[in-house]
Motif scaffolding. Structure first.
Motif, PDB file in Angstrom:
ATOM      1  N   UNK A   6      -6.296   5.645  13.800  1.00 21.70           N
ATOM      2  CA  UNK A   6      -6.361   4.542  12.705  1.00 21.70           C
ATOM      3  C   UNK A   6      -7.403   4.966  11.621  1.00 21.70           C
ATOM      4  N   UNK A   7      -8.041   5.708  11.614  1.00 22.00           N
ATOM      5  CA  UNK A   7      -8.990   6.325  10.632  1.00 22.00           C
ATOM      6  C   UNK A   7      -8.178   7.086   9.740  1.00 22.00           C
ATOM      7  N   UNK A   8      -7.160   8.024  10.095  1.00 22.12           N
ATOM      8  CA  UNK A   8      -6.296   8.728   9.383  1.00 22.12           C
ATOM      9  C   UNK A   8      -5.332   7.745   8.386  1.00 22.12           C
ATOM     10  N   UNK A   9      -4.799   6.848   9.103  1.00 24.01           N
ATOM     11  CA  UNK A   9      -4.107   5.754   8.293  1.00 24.01           C
ATOM     12  C   UNK A   9      -4.907   5.119   7.238  1.00 24.01           C
ATOM     13  N   UNK A  10      -6.117   4.816   7.796  1.00 23.81           N
ATOM     14  CA  UNK A  10      -6.912   3.968   6.493  1.00 23.81           C
ATOM     15  C   UNK A  10      -7.233   4.982   5.392  1.00 23.81           C
ATOM     16  N   UNK A  11      -7.484   6.384   5.619  1.00 20.87           N
ATOM     17  CA  UNK A  11      -7.761   7.248   4.815  1.00 20.87           C
ATOM     18  C   UNK A  11      -6.296   7.534   3.829  1.00 20.87           C
ATOM     19  N   UNK A  12      -5.212   7.675   4.312  1.00 22.55           N
ATOM     20  CA  UNK A  12      -3.996   7.866   3.677  1.00 22.55           C
ATOM     21  C   UNK A  12      -3.680   6.405   2.987  1.00 22.55           C
ATOM     22  N   UNK A  13      -4.075   5.442   3.405  1.00 15.90           N
ATOM     23  CA  UNK A  13      -4.149   4.076   2.483  1.00 15.90           C
ATOM     24  C   UNK A  13      -5.035   3.994   1.384  1.00 15.90           C
ATOM     25  N   UNK A  14      -6.154   4.847   1.337  1.00 14.88           N
ATOM     26  CA  UNK A  14      -7.112   5.101   0.348  1.00 14.88           C
ATOM     27  C   UNK A  14      -6.409   5.935  -0.797  1.00 14.88           C
ATOM     28  N   UNK A  15      -5.922   6.967  -0.287  1.00 13.98           N
ATOM     29  CA  UNK A  15      -5.292   8.032  -0.960  1.00 13.98           C
ATOM     30  C   UNK A  15      -4.303   7.525  -2.006  1.00 13.98           C
ATOM     31  N   UNK A  16      -3.554   6.754  -1.231  1.00 14.72           N
ATOM     32  CA  UNK A  16      -2.365   5.893  -2.054  1.00 14.72           C
ATOM     33  C   UNK A  16      -2.845   5.115  -3.019  1.00 14.72           C
ATOM     34  N   UNK A  17      -3.648   4.395  -2.887  1.00 17.42           N
ATOM     35  CA  UNK A  17      -4.628   3.556  -3.911  1.00 17.42           C
ATOM     36  C   UNK A  17      -4.987   4.384  -5.029  1.00 17.42           C
ATOM     37  N   UNK A  18      -5.222   5.636  -4.839  1.00 23.33           N
ATOM     38  CA  UNK A  18      -5.921   6.485  -5.968  1.00 23.33           C
ATOM     39  C   UNK A  18      -4.940   7.167  -6.624  1.00 23.33           C
ATOM     40  N   UNK A  19      -3.828   7.692  -5.931  1.00 25.90           N
ATOM     41  CA  UNK A  19      -2.913   8.666  -6.743  1.00 25.90           C
ATOM     42  C   UNK A  19      -1.563   8.201  -6.492  1.00 25.90           C
ATOM     43  N   UNK A  20      -1.229   7.037  -5.975  1.00 22.82           N
ATOM     44  CA  UNK A  20      -0.043   6.733  -5.737  1.00 22.82           C
ATOM     45  C   UNK A  20       0.776   6.982  -4.274  1.00 22.82           C
ATOM     46  N   UNK A  21       2.042   6.716  -4.037  1.00 20.36           N
ATOM     47  CA  UNK A  21       2.569   6.866  -2.641  1.00 20.36           C
ATOM     48  C   UNK A  21       2.798   8.553  -2.521  1.00 20.36           C
ATOM     49  N   UNK A  22       2.368   8.884  -1.196  1.00 15.89           N
ATOM     50  CA  UNK A  22       2.500  10.182  -0.723  1.00 15.89           C
ATOM     51  C   UNK A  22       3.894  10.314   0.007  1.00 15.89           C
ATOM     52  N   UNK A  23       4.724  11.398  -0.429  1.00 14.51           N
ATOM     53  CA  UNK A  23       6.011  11.803   0.211  1.00 14.51           C
ATOM     54  C   UNK A  23       5.710  11.826   1.740  1.00 14.51           C
ATOM     55  N   UNK A  24       6.667  11.562   2.570  1.00 13.62           N
ATOM     56  CA  UNK A  24       6.576  11.629   3.866  1.00 13.62           C
ATOM     57  C   UNK A  24       6.209  12.796   4.648  1.00 13.62           C
ATOM     58  N   UNK A  25       6.480  14.005   4.176  1.00 14.87           N
ATOM     59  CA  UNK A  25       6.045  15.250   4.619  1.00 14.87           C
ATOM     60  C   UNK A  25       4.711  15.372   4.538  1.00 14.87           C
ATOM     61  N   UNK A  26       4.035  15.160   3.286  1.00 14.05           N
ATOM     62  CA  UNK A  26       2.495  15.354   3.311  1.00 14.05           C
ATOM     63  C   UNK A  26       1.873  14.141   3.992  1.00 14.05           C
ATOM     64  N   UNK A  27       2.528  12.995   4.095  1.00 12.97           N
ATOM     65  CA  UNK A  27       1.772  12.044   5.030  1.00 12.97           C
ATOM     66  C   UNK A  27       1.880  12.469   6.565  1.00 12.97           C
ATOM     67  N   UNK A  28       3.038  13.165   7.010  1.00 17.11           N
ATOM     68  CA  UNK A  28       2.876  13.484   8.389  1.00 17.11           C
ATOM     69  C   UNK A  28       1.893  15.012   8.601  1.00 17.11           C
ATOM     70  N   UNK A  29       1.646  15.580   7.562  1.00 20.38           N
ATOM     71  CA  UNK A  29       0.796  16.700   7.762  1.00 20.38           C
ATOM     72  C   UNK A  29      -0.588  16.255   7.897  1.00 20.38           C
TER      73      UNK A  29
END
Length: 386
Positions: A6-29
């Motif tokens: 859950x923490x990772x998903x919230x962090x990813x959500x924060x990242x996308x708010x700052x830099x835009x969508x993250x490609x699937x492979x980077x998100x999976x990493x």
């Protein structure tokens, strides 16, 4: 979703708010390589200026909250000479000695993701990473391209040793070496990608030489004139790299490219009619142009009712300080050394103005065996000293 996932998903959500969508492979990493596996028990966290210490044993919740925020986390001070634990007060506030420069960190997740997107690694790509740090980016790259394809070099043996432990505990074993990242690792070349996680003023030609044609080099170009700039270079068949500055990036400097800190003894003082805040508030395109034209650095700070702009000469450590005070028609400039640093910066600023105030994305760079050259719009318009 709870816990680490859950923490990772919230962090990813924060990242996308700052830099835009993250490609699937980077998100999976990011999902496969939890950040907390690469953060020491005691560290510093904050924004441009570190604001607090974190201690996993004293306050595990605060430690985890910091780890899964979008903040950079400093993991070493003064090349290891100042223990981080000694700088943290009982209330978590900091008492940093003057010489306690930040010298290693786990970078802000949004910045990590942003540069990985620029790098565009794919399974099977051979990657050279310059600056292992805590090992987190090496782990992300290992997930993206395969651990046997990743070579990571770290200049500090202690930092490199801890990174090896972190990576082992995360279950990945990229090829790790200790050395000056400016030299690359010719024994493992050719590389499809070179990923640089430290600030540089000069792009070492070794990185171009060790890349195959079509290879991509992504690095934080940090001349220390205002903010830094991400540079993305593509290596061509003739062994030359060309690219542009698509966005902001700022990292701690590569040790072999740190500026000198001991200025000359000669001091002088004069005045300027140019408001120092004009240079301090210049946009990214102006900062990039001023750095490229002069080879100088610049930073500013406020002190009570004054505003100081410091122009530096990295190879010598000399400086000029222009001071703004309210109600003045002229402003004092103090200088160490004979080179008129303030005047050079001002002249470069107005040269940029005469070009129509181009933004950062209009500038590019070419790297050859003879060195690097910044240009405006096309390589045929080099940015040089007048």
């Amino acid at each position: 979703m709870t816990g680490t996932a859950g923490r990772i998903e919230r962090m990813i959500s924060d990242i996308t708010a700052l830099v835009g969508d993250i490609p699937g492979p980077v998100r999976a990493a990011f999902q496969a390589m939890p950040r907390h596996l690469f953060i020491p028990p005691v560290a510093l966290v904050g924004g441009a200026d570190m604001t607090a210490g974190i201690d996993r044993h004293a306050d595990p919740a605060a430690w985890m909250n910091a780890v899964y925020s979008d903040m950079p986390i400093v993991t070493q001070l003064a090349d290891g000479a100042v223990p981080i634990r000694d700088t943290i007060s009982d209330d978590g506030s900091l008492r940093l000695p003057p010489a306690a420069d930040y010298t290693s960190s786990n970078s802000a997740p949004a910045t990590v993701a942003d540069l990985l997107v620029l790098l565009d690694p794919a399974p099977g790509h051979r990657v050279l990473e310059v600056g292992t740090g805590t090992g987190w980016t090496a782990a992300l790259l290992s997930h993206l391209v395969g651990e046997h394809n990743v070579t990571s070099i770290e200049v500090d043996p202690e930092v490199g040793g801890q990174a090896a432990k972190n990576l082992g505990e995360a279950g990945v074993t990229p090829y790790l070496i200790v050395g000056d990242g400016a030299d690359g690792c010719p024994d493992r070349a050719l590389y499809d990608r070179v990923h640089v996680t430290c600030g540089i003023r000069q792009v070492p030609y070794a990185w171009v030489e060790q890349s195959r044609p079509g290879g991509i080099i992504v690095a934080p170009w940090c001349p220390n004139f205002g903010g830094g700039h991400a540079v993305r270079l593509v290596v061509t068949l003739d062994g030359i790299a060309h690219g542009r500055f698509p966005r902001f990036a700022s990292y701690m400097m590569m040790r072999s490219q740190r500026p000198a800190t001991t200025p000359g003894d000669r001091r002088s003082e004069h005045t300027t009619t140019v408001d120092p805040r004009t240079i301090a508030a210049a946009p990214a395109g102006a900062n990039l142009a001023m750095a490229a034209i002069t080879g100088l650095g610049c930073y500013s700070y406020r002190e009570d009712d004054t505003y100081r702009v410091v122009v530096t000469d990295p190879p010598t450590g000399n400086w000029s300080v222009a001071t703004w005070r309210p109600g003045r028609d002229e402003y004092t400039v103090r200088q160490a050394g004979d080179r008129p640093l303030w005047e050079e910066a001002v002249d470069a600023y107005f040269r940029w103005v005469s070009w129509g105030e181009p933004g950062r994305d209009r500038f590019g760079m070419t790297v050859t065996p003879e060195g690097q050259q910044v240009w405006l719009d096309t390589p045929e318009r080099p940015v040089t000293r007048p």
